[in-house]
Design an enzyme around this catalytic site. Sequence first.
Site, PDB file in Angstrom:
ATOM      1  N   GLU A 171      -0.714  -8.556   4.975  1.00  0.00           N
ATOM      2  CA  GLU A 171      -0.589  -8.659   6.438  1.00  0.00           C
ATOM      3  C   GLU A 171      -1.954  -8.504   7.116  1.00  0.00           C
ATOM      4  O   GLU A 171      -2.054  -8.681   8.332  1.00  0.00           O
ATOM      5  CB  GLU A 171       0.408  -7.611   6.946  1.00  0.00           C
ATOM      6  N   HIS A 202      -3.383  -5.695   0.988  1.00  0.00           N
ATOM      7  CA  HIS A 202      -2.671  -5.888   2.260  1.00  0.00           C
ATOM      8  C   HIS A 202      -2.545  -7.367   2.637  1.00  0.00           C
ATOM      9  O   HIS A 202      -3.471  -7.910   3.253  1.00  0.00           O
ATOM     10  CB  HIS A 202      -3.427  -5.187   3.386  1.00  0.00           C
ATOM     11  N   CYS A 240       0.846  -1.198   0.000  1.00  0.00           N
ATOM     12  CA  CYS A 240       0.000   0.000   0.000  1.00  0.00           C
ATOM     13  C   CYS A 240       0.879   1.245   0.000  1.00  0.00           C
ATOM     14  O   CYS A 240       1.558   1.518  -0.969  1.00  0.00           O
ATOM     15  CB  CYS A 240      -0.965  -0.057   1.180  1.00  0.00           C
TER      16      CYS A 240
END
Lengths: 990, 274
Positions: free
Chosen positions: B237, B235, B106
């Site tokens: 994570e 994302h 990002c």
Amino acid sequence: MAVRIEIGFREGIRDALGEKIRRRIVQHLHIPVDDVRTVEVYTIDGSLAEEDLAAAARGPLSDPVSQRYSVGIPIASGFDWLVEVGFRPGVTDNVGKTAREAINLLLGNKAPPALDVYTSRQYLLRGPLGRAEAEYITVNLLANELIERCAIVEGATWNRQIAPYIPRVIGEGEPKTQEIDLDVDDATLLKISSERVLALNLAEMTSLRDYLRDKSVLNARAKVGLGRRITDAELECLAQTWSEHCKHKIFNSRIVYEKERGRRAVIDSLFNTFIRGSTQEIRRRMGERDWCLSVFSDNAGIIKFNDDYNLVFKVETHNSPSALDPYGGALTGIVGVNRDPFGTGLGAKLIFNTDVFCFAPPTYDRQLPKRILHPRRIYEGVREGVEHGGNKSGIPTVNGCIVFDERYLGKPLVYCGTGGIMPARIGGVPTHRKVIVPGDLVVMCGGRIGKDGIHGATFSSEELHEGSPVTAVQIGDPITQKKMTDFLLGARDRELYRCITDNGAGGLSSSVGETARLSGGCEIDLKQAPLKYAGLDPWEILISESQERMTLAVPPEKAESFFSLARKMDVEATAIGRYTDSGWFHVRYGEKTVAYLGMNFLHEGLPRMELEARWKPPRLIETPLPEPADMGEALVAMLGRLNICSKESIVRQYDHEVQGGSVVKPLVGAANDGPSDAAVIRPLLDSFEGVIVANGICPRYGDIDTYHMAACAIDEAVRNTIAVGGRLGRIAGLDNFCWCDPVQSEKTPDGRYKLAQLVRANQALYDVTKAYGVPCISGKDSMKNDYHIGDTKISIPPTLLFSTLGTMEDVRRAVTMDAKTAGHLVYVLGMTYDELGGSEWYALHGTIGRRVPRVRVAAARKLYRALGRAMERGILASCHDCSDGGLGVAIAETAFAGGLGLSVNLSSVPAVGIDRDDTLLFSESQSRFVVTIDPADRNRFELIMKGCTHARIGEVLPEGRLRVMGRKGDAIIDEDIGRLKKAWQQPLDF
Amino acid sequence: MKTPIKAIVITGYGTNCEMEMAHACRLAGFDRVDIVHMSDLVEGEKRLDDYDFLNLPGGFLDGDDLGAASAGANRILHVRVKETAERLFDQLRRFIARGGLILGVCNGFQLLVKLGILPLFDGNYGSRDVTLTFNDSGRFEDRWAYLKAEAASPCIFTRSMAGLYLPVRHGEGKFIAKDEKTLERLRRDGHIALQYSHEDYGGATMDYPANPNGSVAGIAGICDSTGRIFGLMPHPEAYLHYTNHPRWSREKLPEEGMGLLIFKNAASFLRNPG
């Protein structure tokens, strides 16, 4: 000499912002515009060489792939109207500040000693517009004249020049302190209060007069060079400290409450009697198992999460500023409430935001009263402010809601809540306590002080009026705050400070004044405080509410480490004095004392208010409506109600997943778009322990009786928590009252009634929280939500937001509201009564009714416990609470969120005194759920539910249709779930 | 087999996904994972040279005030490490030359692009060939997206995966290339590692909202020619455990979230290079 750098998009690159503005002009202002393009303007004030200007423009200020730049020459061409919008002097310009830092870094040694950068934005409009239309668009969409200035240029006659404009604040002369003689008659006292926007009443002004007649006070003052007249700094400081906002005077007043038939009771503080009263009893009942750690005393409430961590939660409102500047007001609201848990105990890491807004409908189409922004603008501005405040701070906005009612036209309500987590101990010291030792340094950290936010606390304690101060409006800066919180969490873990609190309402006067109670006094020098610009008088420095500042107590032996860490992390921190045990709040400007007030007088000298309340139930009648001919159409109409429909367009613009612990998201179901009841997050990524966040708010019921409004709000938050897997005994509450002025006066002839409404809401809060065992751990009130200009007065409906913080042992047990599998059985839990009073169904038909929903706590408590047991055993496939729109809306949402059909037989629904299908479908009786379970679990489930009202009412269908059979066995609804979902999604999809 | 392998997660100045990114590294088996504030690098207290895997997490560097990660890139390009003549950017180049892995998510992807480190044609550091600009919708959006992984890409992070399902959370994620030629080269040389697709991980899509921002060719993530530097808007994570999945309560899912694969691939590449 100032130079303008202009940045525009390259040919062929989409200008998404311009397109969005164009859509809004066409759709919302109904003005045909062909095209809107945007240009970003940086006005550089500082002597930069030409090649350096070009380097800055090329480097950090523009993107070489998507943008083009121009230095000193306008980029605009081919427009019919050019509107340029920039800030007025003194308004926070976050982008300008970042640009200045970036240019300094870029130029290194070559950077000029004094460099300032100011930003503005051009909108290039193309279309058949006259000047009047261009001005209309500017005033109603592009600029807020309160904080922004704009230039409007016609393309046809433009000379291809725009002179640089520098919105610099010019300091006016030497800082000075005035003295005011309070030894005057009552009328003059009141005049002083009103002219200085002090919002102090006669009794309060009189006690100041008396204080300054006290011989011992005068002797002490003489020693520091002050006389019998009060200084402006003292007067302003007292006004802040004694404001309704800070001291909750109405909640602490002595109230003579006259009930029906003239029976009287005396209430010695609503807060102590009902709110704290209930919490104390619950805590006593919990005994050893009490998990409350700090309630009502700090900036936020603290509870235990587990043996190693504590949770912190606070909800605030930021209503008045949001009325004047929705974007800045809401942004400041969210970053402001962030500092509450951050400044609680030793300081908490922030883990979620939750926001609740109350607006007038965005479709409002009548003449707007003076100084009021259109509700759609408020809606969009507040949404964006909270987006920037939450997203940029890296805090997930886990849930929230919006309530629409025309009476929020004068003042929108912007509730912002933030939760945090902190280790239970740091260096062996419990983190939930606050300690300061005399000799500790008073340190201000974070942003600088300007004139922004002066009189915020007193302003919010007043109705919105013609002279409402512009300085009360400010714009938050999430990045300055993020840098500061990064630094302070590091300093906390290195044990570099002893105490922390935030600078919110009342600025230093409040943060230092409050924390100085812990040591017994302080002595500070305002000349040390860093300012945004020169020209502030000492009193302004003392009470300014400039954002992004914390106040800390730093032990002298830690000072060097503290300040060097601050420098390293690019955060400004300044010692402005010391905490003492002198008993005096002592404020100097340089050597000269500008305020010297006894700590005791400052905090305890406020005379108590004596108020009267008189409850007279409103005379309401309930005439039955004709039963709708087509119940399917009735349901479609209900799903499209603003208070029921999907809020997805807003939800998606908030990051609800950052920090990686999202478990139950605001949008759930087969297509990720169903409305979840409450949020579940996992704040510790290596643990499955969870936090549940929910809200309850139902102002419409208050039109009938605020007792039931408050009871229902609490029930709503609790049942939402239960619906996702929470359980009673593990839920803490926060009360947040927004009221219209309840003090009887010429301006408020119905003050006694409004105060009685407040009394009743508090009685309900006591009854229901105690019955449910939900202790309030913190709260807030905002008591003057009225608009009064000329002959127009608009008061908000009395509104209680009840927010809850629940914990669960294992988030893998959480349940969502969407139907999961065809063939599952559908149950309704809880009794349905004839309770359409204040319902959305009646609101759809323009009526209020009389039979308002009541909370039957004994039955509800039993049901919640049983449901909790069923959840622990993993029996529930889905669970959705019945709220606005009742059972009808709940079954429709369960179906379309699951992408499955539902067949339901209304004759099976347990009900009391209902003989109509529409009442069964839309009654808003409390403490009810629609759940689905696997048929294999039927016996287990019914065994657990034994003794609680429950009934199997249908099953989940493979085909996407909602089929409802009426009481007489006839099919009254047979609708495609796609159609229902569309009706629900469409109203706010812009 | 190399041991220990060490990951660094950079934070500060508006970064906000450092905690979950570090968690992902730990779950993936890195022996050491440090969250390091940018100021620690500037002060010279920490150095990239001591790590194998550089994580640039999501957030809003300097508020994205001058365009996403622009001011953040400006800092790395120009700030000098205390008491040395070295810029942070020099340290970063040395890290890359040494064969370190870089993952930018990002805002971290935006940073890599604005630093001119992706796509890094011909090892030409600082060259700007692509950018990430405002979403076509004109708004920030948080929504989950299906991502098709390109088997032919050298990207070591997306090895042996058909596709991923991850959330995007951004306002400036629309990928564009300088010109058609650049786009062609990205395609030809396997720089395009991830593309927005429909649920079947079929071809790249331009349909909104499957392609949430209007990225050309549906590009969601690109790598350099070695495959060791990877940036993506979604994302990974944010999906480390099944309870992160938006439909976990209605679908049977493996314990581990799909995003973890990206970090595991990084760890296994470092353990067994080649």
